[in-house]
Design a protein around this motif. Structure first.
Motif, PDB file in Angstrom:
ATOM      1  N   GLN A 222      -8.990   8.395 -16.260  1.00  0.00           N
ATOM      2  CA  GLN A 222      -8.542   9.433 -15.335  1.00  0.00           C
ATOM      3  C   GLN A 222      -7.843   8.828 -14.118  1.00  0.00           C
ATOM      4  O   GLN A 222      -6.906   9.416 -13.577  1.00  0.00           O
ATOM      5  CB  GLN A 222      -9.741  10.262 -14.872  1.00  0.00           C
ATOM      6  N   GLN A 223      -8.323   7.673 -13.682  1.00  0.00           N
ATOM      7  CA  GLN A 223      -7.710   6.969 -12.552  1.00  0.00           C
ATOM      8  C   GLN A 223      -8.206   5.534 -12.569  1.00  0.00           C
ATOM      9  O   GLN A 223      -9.362   5.265 -12.887  1.00  0.00           O
ATOM     10  CB  GLN A 223      -8.080   7.634 -11.221  1.00  0.00           C
ATOM     11  N   ILE A 224      -7.340   4.602 -12.229  1.00  0.00           N
ATOM     12  CA  ILE A 224      -7.734   3.205 -12.079  1.00  0.00           C
ATOM     13  C   ILE A 224      -7.179   2.726 -10.743  1.00  0.00           C
ATOM     14  O   ILE A 224      -5.972   2.824 -10.477  1.00  0.00           O
ATOM     15  CB  ILE A 224      -7.248   2.325 -13.256  1.00  0.00           C
ATOM     16  N   ALA A 225      -8.084   2.245  -9.878  1.00  0.00           N
ATOM     17  CA  ALA A 225      -7.683   1.914  -8.507  1.00  0.00           C
ATOM     18  C   ALA A 225      -8.794   1.110  -7.842  1.00  0.00           C
ATOM     19  O   ALA A 225      -9.927   1.058  -8.336  1.00  0.00           O
ATOM     20  CB  ALA A 225      -7.417   3.192  -7.716  1.00  0.00           C
ATOM     21  N   PRO A 226      -8.505   0.480  -6.695  1.00  0.00           N
ATOM     22  CA  PRO A 226      -9.570  -0.150  -5.906  1.00  0.00           C
ATOM     23  C   PRO A 226     -10.586   0.889  -5.464  1.00  0.00           C
ATOM     24  O   PRO A 226     -10.255   2.083  -5.352  1.00  0.00           O
ATOM     25  CB  PRO A 226      -8.815  -0.746  -4.701  1.00  0.00           C
ATOM     26  N   PRO A 227     -11.833   0.483  -5.204  1.00  0.00           N
ATOM     27  CA  PRO A 227     -12.889   1.442  -4.846  1.00  0.00           C
ATOM     28  C   PRO A 227     -12.531   2.364  -3.684  1.00  0.00           C
ATOM     29  O   PRO A 227     -12.782   3.575  -3.752  1.00  0.00           O
ATOM     30  CB  PRO A 227     -14.075   0.535  -4.490  1.00  0.00           C
ATOM     31  N   SER A 228     -11.939   1.825  -2.627  1.00  0.00           N
ATOM     32  CA  SER A 228     -11.628   2.666  -1.465  1.00  0.00           C
ATOM     33  C   SER A 228     -10.621   3.748  -1.812  1.00  0.00           C
ATOM     34  O   SER A 228     -10.699   4.883  -1.309  1.00  0.00           O
ATOM     35  CB  SER A 228     -11.100   1.805  -0.311  1.00  0.00           C
ATOM     36  N   GLU A 229      -9.660   3.430  -2.673  1.00  0.00           N
ATOM     37  CA  GLU A 229      -8.662   4.426  -3.051  1.00  0.00           C
ATOM     38  C   GLU A 229      -9.278   5.518  -3.915  1.00  0.00           C
ATOM     39  O   GLU A 229      -8.960   6.708  -3.766  1.00  0.00           O
ATOM     40  CB  GLU A 229      -7.506   3.751  -3.795  1.00  0.00           C
ATOM     41  N   LEU A 230     -10.169   5.120  -4.833  1.00  0.00           N
ATOM     42  CA  LEU A 230     -10.843   6.122  -5.666  1.00  0.00           C
ATOM     43  C   LEU A 230     -11.616   7.105  -4.803  1.00  0.00           C
ATOM     44  O   LEU A 230     -11.597   8.311  -5.038  1.00  0.00           O
ATOM     45  CB  LEU A 230     -11.829   5.438  -6.623  1.00  0.00           C
ATOM     46  N   TYR A 231     -12.303   6.563  -3.814  1.00  0.00           N
ATOM     47  CA  TYR A 231     -13.150   7.411  -2.974  1.00  0.00           C
ATOM     48  C   TYR A 231     -12.328   8.270  -2.021  1.00  0.00           C
ATOM     49  O   TYR A 231     -12.589   9.469  -1.870  1.00  0.00           O
ATOM     50  CB  TYR A 231     -14.120   6.530  -2.182  1.00  0.00           C
ATOM     51  N   GLU A 232     -11.351   7.668  -1.378  1.00  0.00           N
ATOM     52  CA  GLU A 232     -10.575   8.386  -0.359  1.00  0.00           C
ATOM     53  C   GLU A 232      -9.452   9.231  -0.946  1.00  0.00           C
ATOM     54  O   GLU A 232      -9.080  10.259  -0.386  1.00  0.00           O
ATOM     55  CB  GLU A 232      -9.982   7.389   0.644  1.00  0.00           C
TER      56      GLU A 232
END
Length: 367
Positions: A222-232
């Motif tokens: 669904q999404q692949i990204a650094p943790p901060s980007e996933l959360y924010e």
């Protein structure tokens, strides 16, 4: 923010991979994934989402139905597991109970025909690396769960594999020990620079340990990204709901001005929010606002959205309070309030003003 991985720098690559066990239902659907050398990538998702099947295909215990897998420039989907030069760490440790710790760690070297003197030297280094240098003569049954997991980790690293795969390795540990091991594994990864692919269903574990996280659902990333980007900046409503706690308010997007849109709620309120690629003007949407982004009595603060509410519940959680509020116009909003913050007195039944910024509120798909 890290840029997408290009073909030239990918160490592991899944190209058009699909997997079905019955010929009808795809457990993994058209997976295209590139992993950098030295990266710590976590595959995160609920049970049945495809994350473990993806890991097992990379390990060689499952074969792709369609597509191919590359490791360091070589196609490996037809290579047997023992020839892939991959270390594995499992939830149940998988240690030999009749062997000492040193024998367990040295086993991968023994089957590779390494000389005894070299085995002893490399085992000692591996045990020192996981802070178990004095435990080589013990049996696994004489050790705690955390110590056994360190032994399993040393065994996965002792033959210096190209890649280390970890399948829910901390799932059997209690909360405090699990959190301690998360930091240990993270520090070990940073010291050695190894490439790690890690599977978990624990979102906090994924956020703590990873360079990037791939969120799976129904066989699709669904999404692949650094943790901060996933959360924010979650890409869709599934990611927003799966990663962390958030307030969800259904509505319809009425208009947009650049990145900011106006959303009408069912009760007639209008909310300013950030428009995402998952939503369009004229469509139903789901507004997502993290509890810590909602402010109580935001006097003097620039807030795009302001509402009156009544406190329905207060839960004390040590470092913060979880305050559930009912908006005057209907709907509920949870607010996370730090115990160290200056704030007005909070009592169940009291009325308070709430506010949040448009940039902290995301208009996502209504699914």
């Amino acid at each position: 923010m890290k840029l997408p991985v290009s073909a030239s720098e990918s160490f592991v690559e899944f190209a058009g991979v699909q997997k079905t066990y019955d010929g009808e239902i795809l457990v993994v659907k058209d997976l295209n994934l590139r992993i950098r050398r030295g990266e710590f990538l976590t595959l995160l998702g609920p049970s049945g989402s495809g994350k473990t099947t993806t890991l097992m295909m990379l390990a060689g215990f499952e074969t792709p139905t369609v597509g191919n897998i590359m490791l360091d420039g070589d196609r490996i989907d037809a290579v047997p597991p023992e020839k892939r030069d991959i270390g594995m760490v499992f939830q149940n440790y998988a240690l030999f109970p009749h062997m000492t710790v040193a024998q367990n760690v040295g086993y991968p070297l023994k089957v590779r025909g390494v000389a005894k003197a070299e085995i002893a030297e490399r085992v000692a280094k591996a045990l020192d690396m996981v802070h178990l240098g004095a435990f080589g003569g013990r049996m696994p049954g004489q050790m705690s769960g955390g110590q056994q997991q360190r032994v399993a980790l040393a065994r996965a690293l002792v033959f210096e594999p190209k890649l280390v795969l970890m399948d829910e390795p901390l799932g059997a540990l209690d909360k405090q020990l699990r959190e301690h091991m998360q930091i240990e594994i993270r520090h070990l990864h940073e010291r050695l620079g190894i490439t790690v692919v890690y599977v978990t269903h624990d979102q906090s574990e994924a956020l703590t340990m990873s360079d990037r996280v791939a969120v799976f659902n129904a066989g699709i990333i669904q999404q692949i990204a650094p943790p901060s980007e996933l959360y924010e900046r979650p890409a869709n409503s599934f990611v927003a709901q799966f990663i962390g706690e958030n307030n969800r308010l259904p509505g319809r997007i009425q208009s947009a001005d650049g990145a900011v849109c106006k959303v009408s709620l069912a009760n007639g309120d209008t909310v300013a929010a950030t428009l995402t690629d998952a939503a369009r003007v004229g469509q139903d949407c789901l507004l997502s606002i993290r509890p810590e982004r909602v402010k109580i009595a935001p006097n003097g603060e620039a807030m795009d959205n302001r509402f009156e509410a009544q406190i329905a519940e207060i839960i004390y959680l040590g470092d913060h309070l979880r305050v559930r509020c009912v908006l005057d116009s209907g709907g509920e909003v949870v607010v996370k309030v730090g115990n160290a913050e200056d704030r007005p007195p909070l009592d169940i039944g009291s009325r308070i003003p709430l506010g949040w910024r448009a940039e902290d509120c995301r208009a996502l798909d209504a699914a």
